[in-house]
Write an enzyme that holds these catalytic residues in place. Structure first.
Site: not given
Length: 525
Positions: A347-349
């Protein structure tokens, strides 16, 4: 050109400014900052901090960031390493004495000092036009008033919610349940933290009541963190590394980031005639999988804190790539390499912004696993990353946990430059997939002639762990062919990553795409 009879989206073209990211409210916020007189750095920081409220399982102020920056009026690219260090009292031997062979992914043990906020404050001071108060105002408002949960965010929240501790559940769940589509998620504690940063700068986060809340929570959970660890947190400017793929220059962060893995993959793939294989062929998926196995295995033995990474030149050598390419058999899959001891996140942006003066920002921001360590500070609800799980406990390894050291990081913003001119800031999310995603996006555009949106949309595959993940966009015939070559093929439950990119066209226009695997969009004006 896409088939307009089919569902999909077109690339976005604009003249003045552009943002592409994974949530529409963040894209709208970035463009509003640009229209109000801010530059690309103002817009990128403002929207990134907001994404910590819009996608709280993905990122937040308790995490890290990496940034690539092209200033207005220049083609030079600069890098900011906003990744955190292990506490001064961290000890691999102490964890080994507890019988551990890897750093845990939950609780206080994997929490490195969050350094994104220091990076944002420094980048704002050095490059921004607007004040911290102005650029943090949208995130403060949304944290107070709430953001409706988007569909992909709800999907991820439900999967990650079990990782939350008691304090995490109190701050991030609604009535004890993961927020559902359309429910308003509020974070009043984070709004108060951001107000203090707006007034006091980095000291509003790294000293005083906010830091005391974070340290008290960590120590109550068995951590060795101190107020000095937080007060001493710092982001550092670094020089990007670069490599060439058929005349296009790829710029990535140096270690402790693993952008060099994407470079090695492309160097291996350059030994093959990809266009002749076909965009969605078994041959193309096979050779990419084999290149990934070889490149990631090299990464696991090389990439570490920059003060402990001694073989980067060997990793980026074309001779190394040619020797590795020689190990690839087009009809038989290589064995999967030994599993890495470091935890790999999902998960990350990512956000990219280009303004009317053609400052370009490529920014990636993460708390590592879904909901990070699962641990949130008691009073303000700052959710701590678990980036320390990227360390190994193997004694003597370059990436062994040690005091004040940065772990191997999987988040990698990218930029392309052609004939000395920055062509495209871009990023591909998805944990370990990111270097593979960089290679896939670049070859989709360069070798297969796809426009930026089509290149992001196209089905993906990835040799990950003991399986080869092949998205449902591939045909059953291709999956059968890959299986016949020895790949253990699965269709992943979750699509492979996300991605955004902006092309700075030679005619002065901007062209952007954003991944349909996420809720976001590209938006320009």
């Amino acid at each position: 050109m896409r088939d307009f009879h089919q569902p999909g989206r077109s690339m976005v073209i604009a003249a003045n400014g552009m943002c592409a990211t994974s949530h529409p409210l963040a894209a709208q916020t970035a463009v509003s900052i640009l229209q109000a007189g801010g530059n690309a750095m103002d817009a990128a920081i403002s929207a990134a901090v907001l994404l910590g409220i819009a996608e709280p399982q993905m990122t937040g102020i308790g995490g890290d960031c990496f940034v690539l920056l092209k200033p207005a009026g220049s083609e030079e690219v600069r890098a900011m390493n906003g990744s955190g260090r292990a506490p001064a009292a961290a000890s691999a031997a102490a964890l080994r004495d507890r019988g551990l062979t890897t750093v845990p992914t939950e609780g206080a043990d994997p929490v490195t000092i969050p350094t994104a906020m220091d990076a944002f404050c420094r980048l704002n001071a050095d490059w921004g036009r607007m004040s911290l108060s102005e650029i943090l105002a949208p995130a403060i408002r949304y944290a107070d008033e709430g953001i409706p949960i988007a569909p992909r965010v709800a999907f991820d929240l439900a999967k990650s919610a079990p990782r939350l501790s008691d304090s995490g559940r109190r701050h991030y769940l609604i009535d004890g349940e993961a927020p559902r589509v359309g429910q308003l998620f509020r974070a009043p504690g984070q709004a108060e933290v951001l107000r203090r940063v707006a007034e006091q700068g980095r000291d509003g986060f790294y000293t005083g009541e906010v830091a005391e809340d974070m340290v008290d929570t960590l120590r109550a959970a068995g951590g060795v963190h101190t107020l000095d660890d937080f007060a001493n947190a710092r982001a550092d400017y670094t020089t990007p590394i670069s490599s060439s793929y058929q005349g296009i220059e790829l710029l990535e962060h140096p270690p402790n980031g693993h952008g060099a893995t994407a470079m090695l993959m492309l160097n291996i793939l350059s030994q093959f005639d990809l266009p002749s294989m076909g965009l969605l062929s078994a041959d193309r998926a096979h050779v990419e999988a084999e290149a990934a196995k070889l490149a990631y295995d090299t990464r696991n033995r090389v990439i570490a804190d920059p003060d402990h990474c001694a073989r980067l030149e060997h990793m980026l050598s074309l001779d190394t790539a040619a020797q590795l390419a020689g190990l690839i058999d087009m009809q038989t899959a290589l064995p999967m390499p030994a599993a890495s001891a470091e935890a790999i996140h999902k998960d990350t942006i990512y956000i990219t912004v280009v303004d009317r003066d053609r400052m370009a920002v490529s920014l990636i921001y993460s708390i590592f696993h879904g909901f990070g360590s699962g641990l949130a500070s008691d009073r303000f609800g700052v959710l701590f990353q678990n980036r320390g799980a990227g360390f190994t406990l193997t004694e003597g390894h370059p990436n062994e946990l040690a005091p004040g050291k940065r772990p191997l990081h999987t988040i990698i913003p990218g930029m392309l430059r052609e004939n000395g001119r920055v062509l495209m800031p871009f990023g591909v999310m998805g944990g370990a997939y990111q270097p593979n995603g960089h290679a896939r996006l670049i070859t989709n555009i360069h070798d297969f002639g796809l426009d930026v949106q089509a290149a992001i949309d196209a089905p993906r595959s990835f040799a990950d762990g003991q399986t080869m993940q092949v998205e449902s966009g591939y045909s059953d015939a291709v999956r059968d062919e890959l299986a016949s070559r020895g790949h253990k093929v699965v269709v992943p439950e979750t699509p492979l990553g996300g991605g955004q990119a902006i092309i700075l066209r030679s005619d002065g226009l901007l062209e952007a795409g954003s991944d349909p695997r996420k809720d976001g969009c590209a938006l320009g004006y």
